[in-house]
Design an enzyme around this catalytic site. Structure first.
Site, PDB file in Angstrom:
ATOM      1  N   HIS A  35       0.856  -1.194   0.000  1.00  0.00           N
ATOM      2  CA  HIS A  35       0.000   0.000   0.000  1.00  0.00           C
ATOM      3  C   HIS A  35       0.891   1.243   0.000  1.00  0.00           C
ATOM      4  O   HIS A  35       2.133   1.121  -0.070  1.00  0.00           O
ATOM      5  CB  HIS A  35      -0.943  -0.023   1.207  1.00  0.00           C
ATOM      6  CG  HIS A  35      -0.250  -0.307   2.504  1.00  0.00           C
ATOM      7  ND1 HIS A  35       0.652   0.559   3.075  1.00  0.00           N
ATOM      8  CD2 HIS A  35      -0.287  -1.383   3.332  1.00  0.00           C
ATOM      9  CE1 HIS A  35       1.106   0.063   4.195  1.00  0.00           C
ATOM     10  NE2 HIS A  35       0.564  -1.136   4.382  1.00  0.00           N
ATOM     11  N   GLY A  37       1.921   3.109   2.239  1.00  0.00           N
ATOM     12  CA  GLY A  37       2.960   3.117   3.277  1.00  0.00           C
ATOM     13  C   GLY A  37       4.221   2.447   2.746  1.00  0.00           C
ATOM     14  O   GLY A  37       5.336   2.941   2.944  1.00  0.00           O
ATOM     15  N   HIS A  38       4.046   1.311   2.052  1.00  0.00           N
ATOM     16  CA  HIS A  38       5.212   0.621   1.473  1.00  0.00           C
ATOM     17  C   HIS A  38       5.835   1.477   0.372  1.00  0.00           C
ATOM     18  O   HIS A  38       7.054   1.523   0.232  1.00  0.00           O
ATOM     19  CB  HIS A  38       4.799  -0.735   0.885  1.00  0.00           C
ATOM     20  CG  HIS A  38       4.307  -1.717   1.913  1.00  0.00           C
ATOM     21  ND1 HIS A  38       2.993  -2.111   1.996  1.00  0.00           N
ATOM     22  CD2 HIS A  38       4.964  -2.376   2.901  1.00  0.00           C
ATOM     23  CE1 HIS A  38       2.862  -2.981   2.977  1.00  0.00           C
ATOM     24  NE2 HIS A  38       4.029  -3.151   3.553  1.00  0.00           N
ATOM     25  N   GLN A 154       8.327  -2.837  16.597  1.00  0.00           N
ATOM     26  CA  GLN A 154       9.129  -3.653  15.673  1.00  0.00           C
ATOM     27  C   GLN A 154      10.417  -2.909  15.290  1.00  0.00           C
ATOM     28  O   GLN A 154      11.502  -3.499  15.248  1.00  0.00           O
ATOM     29  CB  GLN A 154       8.295  -3.957  14.423  1.00  0.00           C
ATOM     30  CG  GLN A 154       9.100  -4.525  13.270  1.00  0.00           C
ATOM     31  CD  GLN A 154       8.201  -5.010  12.152  1.00  0.00           C
ATOM     32  OE1 GLN A 154       7.586  -6.057  12.268  1.00  0.00           O
ATOM     33  NE2 GLN A 154       8.117  -4.276  11.048  1.00  0.00           N
ATOM     34  N   ARG A 188      -3.755  -4.892   6.698  1.00  0.00           N
ATOM     35  CA  ARG A 188      -4.943  -5.425   7.389  1.00  0.00           C
ATOM     36  C   ARG A 188      -6.173  -4.528   7.231  1.00  0.00           C
ATOM     37  O   ARG A 188      -7.286  -4.970   7.528  1.00  0.00           O
ATOM     38  CB  ARG A 188      -4.645  -5.639   8.873  1.00  0.00           C
ATOM     39  CG  ARG A 188      -3.716  -6.820   9.117  1.00  0.00           C
ATOM     40  CD  ARG A 188      -3.622  -7.189  10.581  1.00  0.00           C
ATOM     41  NE  ARG A 188      -2.932  -8.449  10.757  1.00  0.00           N
ATOM     42  CZ  ARG A 188      -1.643  -8.582  11.111  1.00  0.00           C
ATOM     43  NH1 ARG A 188      -0.907  -7.507  11.323  1.00  0.00           N
ATOM     44  NH2 ARG A 188      -1.105  -9.769  11.241  1.00  0.00           N
TER      45      ARG A 188
HETATM   46  O1  PAF Z   1       6.401  -5.361   9.102  1.00  0.00           O
HETATM   47  C1  PAF Z   1       6.293  -6.405   8.434  1.00  0.00           C
HETATM   48  O2  PAF Z   1       5.698  -6.427   7.358  1.00  0.00           O
HETATM   49  C2  PAF Z   1       6.929  -7.685   8.950  1.00  0.00           C
HETATM   50  O3  PAF Z   1       6.828  -7.764  10.337  1.00  0.00           O
HETATM   51  C3  PAF Z   1       8.378  -7.894   8.492  1.00  0.00           C
HETATM   52  C4  PAF Z   1       9.287  -6.791   9.024  1.00  0.00           C
HETATM   53  C5  PAF Z   1       8.426  -7.899   6.981  1.00  0.00           C
HETATM   54  C6  PAF Z   1       8.908  -9.224   8.999  1.00  0.00           C
HETATM   55  O4  PAF Z   1       8.147 -10.283   8.540  1.00  0.00           O
END
Ligand code: PAF
Length: 292
Positions: A35, A37-38, A154, A188
């Site tokens: 999306h 964000g990516h 994360q 999601r």
């Molecule tokens: O943020 C994510 O999409 C996942 O947690 C990642 C960093 C690709 C690890 O599977």
């Protein structure tokens, strides 16, 4: 044409050759169903190196037994279409057999950061994340890797792992991209029905309200959490996992907001678990690390 690499050896060889030629390698790890964000990670990554790899792998080891691993949206064709204009050099797209299929038995587990926030209700999650990211780092051996600040915990986990295990990789945190009404972009969000969207938007609204409260002098974290929780609970379908005001480095809860604090929350809207966060900056304290 974007090159799609499915095997570890092929990805390693290609990256090794480029590294030896002096190229700067950039990695953006994702689980696909990309999306905006990516796209923002990709555009930032593009500026930081010569060869940009996007990995797409829905990592089974970071999902608990009752979580949405099977349902997680997957659509490689759609992802490749979306990133076509972005000058991505390679997509690393292994399957679970390739990643974990050879008598796998090692994991990377952090002792403190996963005790807080999402780690409380997702006890294996960050071990799964740290392990797959360490593997991806060893496969691509990037100079730079980028992660979204929406997954703030994360990002801290990965920074800590990189420090503890001496990975020579620059970790870049990229600001959260939001839909026009404020909902943080997430793969999601595809699960949400039109009726659930107002409840989903209440996460951002409650963070914005908290930011204003702190700016106007409120320092009591309990009061801020209380008003956020009332705003979210006004929606029948919203079930709060946690709302916390914490130290943005250790994630330890803070009672008094006298220095920059992180407000983070996780809420289930129907079956969809959403997370979001925002820095709360008291008038006297500037964010010490706005580019986190
Ligand atoms: O943020 C994510 O999409 C996942 O947690 C990642 C960093 C690709 C690890 O599977």
């Amino acid at each position: 044409m974007i090159k799609i690499v499915t095997d570890i050896r092929g990805m390693q060889e290609q990256c090794d050759t480029l590294r030896k030629k002096g190229k700067t390698l950039v990695l953006i790890p994702t689980m696909g169903y990309l999306h905006d964000g990516h796209l923002s990670l990709i555009r930032e990554g593009r500026k930081r190196g010569d060869f940009l790899v996007v990995s797409i792998f829905v990592n089974p080891t970071q999902f608990g037994p009752r979580e949405d691993f099977k349902a997680y949206p997957r659509d490689l064709k759609r992802d490749v279409e979306l990133i076509k204009p972005e000058k991505v050099d390679a997509v690393f797209y292994p399957d679970a057999q390739e990643i974990y299929g050879h008598g796998f038995q090692t994991s990377v587990r952090l002792s403190k950061l996963p005790k807080y926030l999402c780690g409380r209700s997702r006890p294996i999650h960050f071990t799964g994340v740290a392990t797959i990211v360490a593997k991806l780092f060893n496969i691509v051996r990037p100079h730079v890797a980028l992660f979204g600040q929406k997954d703030f915990q994360q990002l801290l986990v990965i920074r800590q792992m990189v420090k503890d295990l001496n990975f020579d990789i620059e970790i870049v945190g990229v600001p959260t991209v939001r839909e026009p009404e404020g909902l943080a972009m997430s793969s999601r969000n595809a699960y949400l029905t039109a009726e659930q969207r107002p409840a989903a938007q209440s996460l951002f609204q409650s963070l914005e309200e908290a930011k204003k409260q702190v700016l106007s002098g409120e320092t009591d974290a309990a009061k801020i959490i209380q008003s956020a929780s009332e705003r979210i609970r006004a929606y029948m379908e919203a079930v709060i996992d946690y709302i916390i005001v914490c130290d943005p480095e250790t994630l330890e809860p803070m009672e008094h907001i006298t220095k920059p604090a992180l407000m983070a929350l996780a809420v289930k809207i129907g079956n969809t678990r959403l997370i979001d966060n925002m820095m709360l900056l008291p008038e006297s304290g500037a964010d010490p690390n706005p580019g986190r």
